[in-house]
Write a protein that holds these residues in place. Structure first.
Motif, PDB file in Angstrom:
ATOM      1  N   VAL A 145       4.859   6.868  -4.416  1.00 26.80           N
ATOM      2  CA  VAL A 145       3.962   7.739  -5.181  1.00 26.80           C
ATOM      3  C   VAL A 145       4.760   8.919  -5.709  1.00 26.80           C
ATOM      4  O   VAL A 145       5.867   9.191  -5.258  1.00 26.80           O
ATOM      5  CB  VAL A 145       2.793   8.262  -4.304  1.00 26.80           C
ATOM      6  CG1 VAL A 145       1.941   7.107  -3.813  1.00 26.80           C
ATOM      7  CG2 VAL A 145       3.319   9.085  -3.129  1.00 26.80           C
ATOM      8  N   SER A 182       0.835  -1.202   0.000  1.00 28.00           N
ATOM      9  CA  SER A 182       0.000   0.000   0.000  1.00 28.00           C
ATOM     10  C   SER A 182       0.865   1.245   0.000  1.00 28.00           C
ATOM     11  O   SER A 182       2.028   1.216   0.403  1.00 28.00           O
ATOM     12  CB  SER A 182      -0.907   0.017   1.240  1.00 28.00           C
ATOM     13  OG  SER A 182      -0.126   0.083   2.425  1.00 28.00           O
ATOM     14  N   MET A 183       0.282   2.339  -0.441  1.00 23.88           N
ATOM     15  CA  MET A 183       0.965   3.612  -0.348  1.00 23.88           C
ATOM     16  C   MET A 183       0.699   4.214   1.028  1.00 23.88           C
ATOM     17  O   MET A 183      -0.216   3.789   1.748  1.00 23.88           O
ATOM     18  CB  MET A 183       0.497   4.565  -1.443  1.00 23.88           C
ATOM     19  CG  MET A 183      -0.892   5.129  -1.257  1.00 23.88           C
ATOM     20  SD  MET A 183      -1.250   6.397  -2.490  1.00 23.88           S
ATOM     21  CE  MET A 183      -2.864   6.956  -1.938  1.00 23.88           C
ATOM     22  N   ALA A 217       0.638  10.953   1.190  1.00 18.31           N
ATOM     23  CA  ALA A 217       0.078  11.360  -0.100  1.00 18.31           C
ATOM     24  C   ALA A 217      -0.804  12.599   0.077  1.00 18.31           C
ATOM     25  O   ALA A 217      -0.748  13.546  -0.719  1.00 18.31           O
ATOM     26  CB  ALA A 217      -0.731  10.216  -0.707  1.00 18.31           C
ATOM     27  N   GLN A 270       0.598  -1.631  -9.043  1.00 18.91           N
ATOM     28  CA  GLN A 270       0.350  -2.211  -7.726  1.00 18.91           C
ATOM     29  C   GLN A 270      -0.267  -3.600  -7.851  1.00 18.91           C
ATOM     30  O   GLN A 270       0.147  -4.546  -7.177  1.00 18.91           O
ATOM     31  CB  GLN A 270      -0.597  -1.322  -6.922  1.00 18.91           C
ATOM     32  CG  GLN A 270       0.028  -0.093  -6.318  1.00 18.91           C
ATOM     33  CD  GLN A 270      -0.919   0.591  -5.346  1.00 18.91           C
ATOM     34  OE1 GLN A 270      -1.348   0.001  -4.364  1.00 18.91           O
ATOM     35  NE2 GLN A 270      -1.251   1.839  -5.616  1.00 18.91           N
ATOM     36  N   ASP A 309       0.293  10.317  -8.248  1.00 20.16           N
ATOM     37  CA  ASP A 309       0.219   9.073  -9.027  1.00 20.16           C
ATOM     38  C   ASP A 309       0.590   7.890  -8.148  1.00 20.16           C
ATOM     39  O   ASP A 309       1.701   7.806  -7.636  1.00 20.16           O
ATOM     40  CB  ASP A 309       1.177   9.174 -10.212  1.00 20.16           C
ATOM     41  CG  ASP A 309       1.152   7.932 -11.097  1.00 20.16           C
ATOM     42  OD1 ASP A 309       0.227   7.113 -10.932  1.00 20.16           O
ATOM     43  OD2 ASP A 309       2.052   7.800 -11.943  1.00 20.16           O
ATOM     44  N   GLN A 310      -0.359   6.951  -7.965  1.00 22.65           N
ATOM     45  CA  GLN A 310      -0.042   5.743  -7.213  1.00 22.65           C
ATOM     46  C   GLN A 310       0.070   4.511  -8.117  1.00 22.65           C
ATOM     47  O   GLN A 310       0.228   3.400  -7.627  1.00 22.65           O
ATOM     48  CB  GLN A 310      -1.063   5.492  -6.112  1.00 22.65           C
ATOM     49  CG  GLN A 310      -2.502   5.288  -6.568  1.00 22.65           C
ATOM     50  CD  GLN A 310      -3.366   4.744  -5.449  1.00 22.65           C
ATOM     51  OE1 GLN A 310      -2.957   3.850  -4.711  1.00 22.65           O
ATOM     52  NE2 GLN A 310      -4.567   5.271  -5.302  1.00 22.65           N
ATOM     53  N   TRP A 357       4.270   1.370  -1.121  1.00 16.23           N
ATOM     54  CA  TRP A 357       4.282   1.662  -2.551  1.00 16.23           C
ATOM     55  C   TRP A 357       4.638   3.131  -2.778  1.00 16.23           C
ATOM     56  O   TRP A 357       4.034   4.024  -2.180  1.00 16.23           O
ATOM     57  CB  TRP A 357       2.913   1.353  -3.149  1.00 16.23           C
ATOM     58  CG  TRP A 357       2.883   1.408  -4.638  1.00 16.23           C
ATOM     59  CD1 TRP A 357       2.335   2.377  -5.411  1.00 16.23           C
ATOM     60  CD2 TRP A 357       3.459   0.453  -5.531  1.00 16.23           C
ATOM     61  NE1 TRP A 357       2.506   2.082  -6.733  1.00 16.23           N
ATOM     62  CE2 TRP A 357       3.202   0.911  -6.849  1.00 16.23           C
ATOM     63  CE3 TRP A 357       4.165  -0.734  -5.358  1.00 16.23           C
ATOM     64  CZ2 TRP A 357       3.625   0.210  -7.977  1.00 16.23           C
ATOM     65  CZ3 TRP A 357       4.588  -1.432  -6.474  1.00 16.23           C
ATOM     66  CH2 TRP A 357       4.312  -0.958  -7.759  1.00 16.23           C
ATOM     67  N   ASP A 363      -1.002   6.767   2.803  1.00 19.98           N
ATOM     68  CA  ASP A 363      -2.092   7.706   2.514  1.00 19.98           C
ATOM     69  C   ASP A 363      -1.900   9.040   3.205  1.00 19.98           C
ATOM     70  O   ASP A 363      -2.238  10.097   2.651  1.00 19.98           O
ATOM     71  CB  ASP A 363      -3.434   7.090   2.917  1.00 19.98           C
ATOM     72  CG  ASP A 363      -3.851   5.968   1.994  1.00 19.98           C
ATOM     73  OD1 ASP A 363      -4.276   6.263   0.867  1.00 19.98           O
ATOM     74  OD2 ASP A 363      -3.737   4.801   2.382  1.00 19.98           O
ATOM     75  N   ILE A 392      -5.797  12.438  -6.169  1.00 15.48           N
ATOM     76  CA  ILE A 392      -4.909  11.293  -5.916  1.00 15.48           C
ATOM     77  C   ILE A 392      -5.380  10.131  -6.783  1.00 15.48           C
ATOM     78  O   ILE A 392      -6.563   9.831  -6.807  1.00 15.48           O
ATOM     79  CB  ILE A 392      -4.935  10.858  -4.437  1.00 15.48           C
ATOM     80  CG1 ILE A 392      -4.252  11.894  -3.553  1.00 15.48           C
ATOM     81  CG2 ILE A 392      -4.264   9.498  -4.247  1.00 15.48           C
ATOM     82  CD1 ILE A 392      -4.220  11.520  -2.071  1.00 15.48           C
ATOM     83  N   ASP A 393      -4.477   9.492  -7.487  1.00 21.97           N
ATOM     84  CA  ASP A 393      -4.702   8.248  -8.237  1.00 21.97           C
ATOM     85  C   ASP A 393      -3.913   8.201  -9.547  1.00 21.97           C
ATOM     86  O   ASP A 393      -3.280   7.226  -9.855  1.00 21.97           O
ATOM     87  CB  ASP A 393      -6.183   8.010  -8.591  1.00 21.97           C
ATOM     88  CG  ASP A 393      -6.975   7.410  -7.447  1.00 21.97           C
ATOM     89  OD1 ASP A 393      -6.351   6.771  -6.573  1.00 21.97           O
ATOM     90  OD2 ASP A 393      -8.201   7.607  -7.397  1.00 21.97           O
TER      91      ASP A 393
END
Length: 344
Positions: free
Chosen positions: A328, A156-157, A162, A297, A291-292, A326, A159, A276-277
Motif C-alpha cells: 500500500v 491481502s494488505m 495501513a 489486487q 491506496d490499496q 499486497w 490492515d 483507506i482505499d
C-alpha cells in the motif's frame, strides 16, 4: 461448418497444436498461436466447449464469491478479475452471499462443488475448515482476497499497518486529537479488518503518548451515509471534537467530510480527514488516503489462480498456504494539513 482439421490444415500445424492454442495453454509458441487464431477467424471456427471439457476435465470457468455486489471495493475488484479471466480465455460465475448463512451454505456445499467451476476466488469471504476441505477434495483451488486463510492461498494488505500509517500521517502533521471511524461488526464479519485497522490507529496513538477518548472511537457501516451520522455527532461536540479523523474506508471519509461541511467546518483548515482505499471519487473529494489499488489486487488474484491451474502437479497440492502481502502507499491530497494554531 469448419472443423479443427480445417484450421490445422490452413495454419500448417497439427490438430493438437490447434487445440492447445485455442484453449489458451502456454505450451504453444506465440507464432503458432497467432497462425491458429488467424486461421480460426478466417474459417469462422469456434472451439467446442463441451469437447474441451471432455478432453481436459476443465470448464475454463472460475467461481467468484463475495458478500456484496453494490459496493465500490467489490465491484472494482470484480471488474478486474473478470477482465483478466477473459483475457486468458476463462469465464466467470458470480456467487453473491447477501442472502445470509443459508445462501452461503448452498454456495459452498452445492454450487461450487459442481463440475462447472475449476477454481474459486473469494472477496472478503473467509472459507472455514469444512468449506476448504470440500473444495480440496474436489480438486478446486481457491484464492482469497482480503485476508489470510489457513491452508489456502491468499492475497491481502496488512490492515494493521495501513491503519497505523494513516494515523501516523495525521500525527506527523502535528495533530494530537485524532478520532477513528471504524467498521461495525455487522459490516465486517470475515477477516476483522475493522479491528485490525483500529488496532493500528491505537498503536500509533499509544506510541505517540496520546490519549484516545471514548467518543473519538465510533463505528459505521463502511458507507458515506453511516459515517456522516456518527461524524456529525462527534464533530458537533464543542468540548470533545477532534482536529483529525482517520476513517477506515474512503467512503466513510467522504461522509466525515460532508458532516464537517454541514457543521460549517473547513477541510482541512478545521478538520483533517484520511481514508483507506483510493476510491474512484477520492481524487474529486481531495481525500488523502492509503491506496490499496483494488483493481490491481483483483487482476493479480486472477493471474495467480490461472497460474495454479496451469501447474501440472496441481493434484498433489490443490490448496496450500501461500500468503501474498499486497503493498500500500500513502496518497496525500488536500484533505489533510497541519492543525490551526492552538487547535492541536
Amino acid at each position: 461448418m469448419a472443423g479443427i482439421e480445417d484450421v490445422a490444415r490452413l495454419a500448417g500445424v497439427s490438430t493438437a497444436t490447434v487445440s492447445r492454442a485455442l484453449s489458451g495453454k502456454d505450451v504453444v509458441s506465440e507464432k503458432a498461436r497467432q497462425k491458429v487464431e488467424e486461421a480460426a477467424r478466417e474459417l469462422g471456427y469456434i472451439a467446442s466447449h463441451s469437447a474441451y471439457t471432455l478432453a481436459t476435465g476443465r470448464n475454463r470457468n472460475i467461481g467468484v464469491v463475495m458478500p456484496y455486489v453494490d459496493r465500490w471495493f467489490f465491484s472494482s475488484a470484480l471488474e478486474a478479475i473478470e477482465s483478466t479471466l477473459i483475457e486468458h480465455g476463462y469465464d466467470l460465475t458470480l456467487y453473491n452471499m447477501s442472502g445470509g448463512a443459508e445462501q452461503r451454505k448452498k454456495i459452498f456445499t452445492d454450487f461450487l462443488l459442481r463440475k462447472r467451476v475449476d477454481a474459486v476466488i473469494t472477496l472478503a469471504v473467509h472459507p472455514d475448515e469444512e468449506e476448504l476441505a470440500q473444495l480440496d477434495k474436489m480438486k478446486k483451488p481457491i484464492i482469497a482476497i482480503g485476508g489470510q486463510v489457513h491452508g489456502a492461498r491468499s492475497l491481502s494488505m496488512n490492515d494493521h499497518d495501513a491503519g497505523k500509517l494513516a494515523t501516523e500521517h495525521l500525527l506527523s502533521l502535528g495533530h494530537t486529537r485524532v478520532a477513528n471511524i471504524s467498521g461495525s461488526i455487522n459490516s465486517d464479519r470475515e477477516f476483522n479488518q475493522a479491528d485490525k485497522r483500529r488496532e493500528g490507529y491505537l498503536e500509533a496513538m499509544h506510541e505517540a503518548g496520546l490519549e484516545t477518548r471514548k467518543n473519538w472511537l465510533v463505528d459505521a457501516d463502511y458507507t458515506a451515509q453511516g459515517a456522516y451520522k456518527v461524524a456529525k455527532q462527534m464533530l458537533g461536540d464543542p468540548k470533545n471534537s477532534p482536529t483529525a479523523i482517520f476513517a477506515n474506508s474512503d467512503e466513510m471519509g467522504f461522509g466525515a467530510m460532508m458532516a464537517a461541511k454541514d457543521l460549517g467546518l473547513r477541510v482541512p483548515e478545521d478538520i483533517s480527514v484520511i481514508g483507506i482505499d483510493n476510491h474512484d471519487m477520492a481524487e474529486l473529494f481531495g481525500l488523502t488516503t492509503i491506496d490499496q489499488n483494488v483493481r490491481a489486487q483483483g487482476a493479480e488474484a486472477a493471474r495467480l489462480l490461472i497460474s495454479v491451474l496451469s501447474d501440472p502437479t496441481l493434484d498433489t497440492h490443490v490448496n496450500v498456504e501461500e500468503d501474498v502481502e499486497w503493498p500500500v502507499s500513502l496518497l496525500i491530497r488536500s484533505s489533510t494539513a497541519r492543525p490551526a494554531v492552538g487547535a492541536r
